[in-house]
Design an enzyme around this catalytic site. Structure first.
Site, PDB file in Angstrom:
ATOM      1  N   GLU A  50     -80.518 -57.168 -38.371  1.00  0.00           N
ATOM      2  CA  GLU A  50     -79.206 -57.429 -37.817  1.00  0.00           C
ATOM      3  C   GLU A  50     -78.105 -57.374 -38.387  1.00  0.00           C
ATOM      4  O   GLU A  50     -78.072 -58.348 -39.514  1.00  0.00           O
ATOM      5  CB  GLU A  50     -79.354 -58.908 -36.889  1.00  0.00           C
ATOM      6  CG  GLU A  50     -77.973 -59.568 -36.101  1.00  0.00           C
ATOM      7  CD  GLU A  50     -77.579 -58.338 -35.064  1.00  0.00           C
ATOM      8  OE1 GLU A  50     -76.390 -58.077 -34.913  1.00  0.00           O
ATOM      9  OE2 GLU A  50     -78.216 -58.081 -34.277  1.00  0.00           O
ATOM     10  N   ASP A  84     -80.158 -61.263 -30.502  1.00  0.00           N
ATOM     11  CA  ASP A  84     -80.148 -62.238 -29.444  1.00  0.00           C
ATOM     12  C   ASP A  84     -81.660 -62.736 -29.366  1.00  0.00           C
ATOM     13  O   ASP A  84     -81.698 -64.070 -28.811  1.00  0.00           O
ATOM     14  CB  ASP A  84     -79.616 -61.654 -28.337  1.00  0.00           C
ATOM     15  CG  ASP A  84     -80.464 -60.383 -27.751  1.00  0.00           C
ATOM     16  OD1 ASP A  84     -81.595 -60.340 -27.798  1.00  0.00           O
ATOM     17  OD2 ASP A  84     -79.613 -59.464 -27.763  1.00  0.00           O
ATOM     18  N   ASP A 117     -82.995 -51.410 -30.551  1.00  0.00           N
ATOM     19  CA  ASP A 117     -82.346 -52.432 -29.423  1.00  0.00           C
ATOM     20  C   ASP A 117     -80.970 -52.335 -29.863  1.00  0.00           C
ATOM     21  O   ASP A 117     -80.366 -53.528 -30.258  1.00  0.00           O
ATOM     22  CB  ASP A 117     -83.020 -53.776 -29.222  1.00  0.00           C
ATOM     23  CG  ASP A 117     -82.433 -54.728 -28.140  1.00  0.00           C
ATOM     24  OD1 ASP A 117     -81.779 -53.932 -27.355  1.00  0.00           O
ATOM     25  OD2 ASP A 117     -82.579 -55.839 -28.167  1.00  0.00           O
ATOM     26  N   GLN A 150     -67.049 -59.792 -34.945  1.00  0.00           N
ATOM     27  CA  GLN A 150     -66.845 -59.486 -33.373  1.00  0.00           C
ATOM     28  C   GLN A 150     -66.663 -60.734 -32.598  1.00  0.00           C
ATOM     29  O   GLN A 150     -66.861 -61.806 -33.163  1.00  0.00           O
ATOM     30  CB  GLN A 150     -67.959 -58.768 -32.731  1.00  0.00           C
ATOM     31  CG  GLN A 150     -69.195 -59.453 -32.915  1.00  0.00           C
ATOM     32  CD  GLN A 150     -70.627 -58.489 -32.924  1.00  0.00           C
ATOM     33  OE1 GLN A 150     -70.553 -57.166 -32.516  1.00  0.00           O
ATOM     34  NE2 GLN A 150     -71.604 -58.803 -33.171  1.00  0.00           N
TER      35      GLN A 150
END
Length: 593
Positions: free
Chosen positions: A378, A358, A438, A305
């Site tokens: 992640e 993040d 999240d 991305q």
């Protein structure tokens, strides 16, 4: 005496630079290349539209259905060009190379400067589909043209052989009918015209080329060249292949005017694509400024991305992923405090964070002295790398990744929870006191499986006794059906739930030309004002207590009273539903509305 009838000689067929029987092979090679290029254009549109517009299933459906329909239209329109198949195919390939090569560039420009790319997506799907659909009929005509040249050569050979008919019979004893048969069949007597075989060869080359193009896009073009340059290079290959076939193999079928036209078209297309390739970095920078403003600090393309960090110097940064605001620096604490701290009310020695690369949810977890270990799962290593190394983001997350209690697993969370991740790092049953999800908003996309009943069943398996799961479920007020679908899915997976929401504040900005439009940080709903919605869940029949842990650190925005008010606010959004939504599963995702 009656003169015998005079048979007019056949109309002369232009000669080919190779043996007519060998024409099939260069034509099939061009079919292979053009099919590969066509599928790359298709995948470019699907991928870029999914990044820019979202909802990958919808974008893929629109592109594929429109393109297949347009291919049928293109096949019908090609009938008008069959009488001039060579020049028609040359022009079709030139147009396809230009439109397909520039499609990603124009789509991104429409998103950056107009804020709307859907109509552009449909227009390009139509245009590319029409041109792809015209290819096979025209190529079939060219192969038939070669067959006609071969047949004409056979007739000429037969005519020459008939001149020795009389002497041949007397000297060799060969019957007249034998000579006529040999002359009619020609020197390639064993080769028979096979239209069905020709069609099979064309489609075989087309399908194999599509396979190569489909594999080249994710494994070569996208990681090495990126979306924009990859499309431009593909267009150049397309133009060279189509132009070379016509201008070399079928050049004698072209008039001087047609030849000049095709040369001019191909040179123009290559010049446009080459110029765009040279200027693509400048274009991308200008488009990025149009999307994010002039305060871009860092922009990186990871393997998955585009990640952009913006913000004024001295102020908190904003984090955008594929043009969508994921972290609004000025009010991210409101979001992350509401996400993390209600789930920490109970045993919290071992914590699992799904997403959250993040490091901001991680920062809140690490504020508890009783936390012994935290695992972050992640998918994109580039996000974690940026959160570790970018000074603004690292300051914002409190350098959380330096803490020795933290372990990071780069994996698809679904596979990781199942224990089949290729990296070898997987979850264990009953390993965690708290699981924090999240993730971006639920939708019909690659992340839909992470909001499914099956996924929550896997999460339940890794929870310890009295363990809690908290899920970010999108905006309760803007998308109540989606929000309550998450709640229904958790209950179907065996959880007791406690929905609640938190005010979104007013500091976040959305990407796009209208940057005054509000968005929610860290996975919130694009353009939706008001709130973030969460669901706190525990295994078993008892509703989880909504509150703060006795050892909770000082918080800036979250209070016990605020949590109670947030639960009442979330419950009021249930009134907007006509009926209780069904749970979402892998085979029946229900987040499209």
């Amino acid at each position: 005496m009656i003169d015998p009838p005079v048979t007019m000689p056949p109309k002369r067929v232009a000669r080919l630079p190779v043996r007519p029987s060998a024409v099939r092979y260069p034509v099939l090679a061009v079919v292979f290349v053009c099919a590969a290029c066509g599928l790359v254009y298709e995948l470019e549109l699907v991928a870029l539209a999914s990044y820019l517009i979202g909802d990958s299933v919808t974008q893929a459906s629109v592109v594929l259905s429109v393109m297949v329909f347009a291919m049928g239209v293109g096949s019908l329109l090609a009938k008008r060009l069959r009488c001039r198949a060579a020049v028609g195919f040359g022009l079709v390939e030139g147009g396809l190379a230009l439109i397909g090569g520039c499609s990603a560039l124009v789509l991104y420009a429409a998103f950056a400067w107009l804020g709307e790319a859907r109509y552009v997506l449909v227009a390009f799907s139509l245009a590319i589909g029409v041109l792809i659909g015209a290819e096979i009929p025209l190529l079939m005509s060219l192969i038939q043209r070669a067959e006609s040249a071969r047949a004409y050569g056979a007739r000429e050979f037969g005519a020459r052989q008939s001149g020795v008919r009389e002497t041949g019979v007397r000297e060799t004893g060969v019957r007249d009918v034998d000579v006529r048969e040999f002359g009619a069949r020609g020197p390639e007597a064993d080769e028979k015209d096979d239209p069905a075989g020709t069609v099979a060869d064309l489609f075989a080359a087309d399908y194999v080329g599509a396979l190569v193009g489909g594999l080249a896009f994710p494994f070569l073009l996208l990681p090495w060249l990126g979306q924009l340059t990859g499309a431009l290079v593909t267009g150049a290959v397309n133009a060279v292949a189509g132009g070379a076939l016509v201008l070399w193999l079928f050049r004698h079928d072209l008039t001087a005017r047609s030849r000049a036209l095709l040369i001019g078209v191909n040179l123009t297309v290559l010049a446009v694509l080459g110029t765009a390739t040279v200027l693509v970095d400048d274009f991308e920078g200008a488009a990025r400024r149009a999307v994010y403003g002039d305060s871009v600090r860092v922009a990186v393309h990871t393997d998955l991305q585009e990640v952009v960090v913006t913000g004024e110097r001295g102020g908190p940064p904003d984090l955008f992923v594929d043009g969508r605001l994921r972290v609004g620096g000025q009010d991210e604490r409101r979001y992350h405090e509401s996400l993390v701290h209600p789930a920490m009310n109970g045993p919290h020695g071992r914590v699992l964070i799904i997403g959250g690369g993040d490091g901001l949810a991680l920062r809140e977890v690490l504020r508890y002295a009783g936390v012994r270990s935290v695992t972050v799962v992640e998918l994109d290593p580039g996000v974690v790398r940026l959160a570790r190394t970018n000074p603004e983001l690292a300051t914002l997350n409190g350098h959380a990744y330096r803490d020795p209690r933290v372990r990071v697993a780069f994996a698809d969370a679904f596979r990781w929870l199942r224990g089949v991740d290729a990296g070898g790092s997987t979850a264990a049953d009953g390993a965690y006191d708290v699981v924090i999800s999240d993730l971006p908003d639920p939708g019909i996309s690659a992340s839909a499986k992470l909001y499914s009943e099956e996924f929550y069943g896997l999460a339940a398996r890794v929870l310890a006794d009295r363990g809690r799961l908290v899920v970010h479920a999108g905006s309760a007020s803007a998308r109540p059906r989606t929000y309550w679908t998450v709640d229904a899915t958790l209950r179907a997976a065996g959880f007791a739930t406690r929905p609640y929401s938190a005010s979104g504040g007013g500091a976040a900005r959305a990407a796009g030309p209208d940057r005054a439009e509000r968005a929610q940080p860290s996975g919130g709903t694009d353009g939706a004002p008001g709130d973030w919605g969460y669901v706190l869940a525990v295994r078993g029949p008892y509703t989880p207590a909504l509150g703060l842990a006795p050892d909770a650190p000082p918080l800036r925005s979250l209070t016990a009273e605020g949590l109670t008010a947030g639960a009442r606010a979330a419950e009021r959004t249930r009134d907007a539903l006509e009926a209780e939504p069904p749970p979402s599963t892998l085979v029946h995702p229900r987040y499209g509305g």
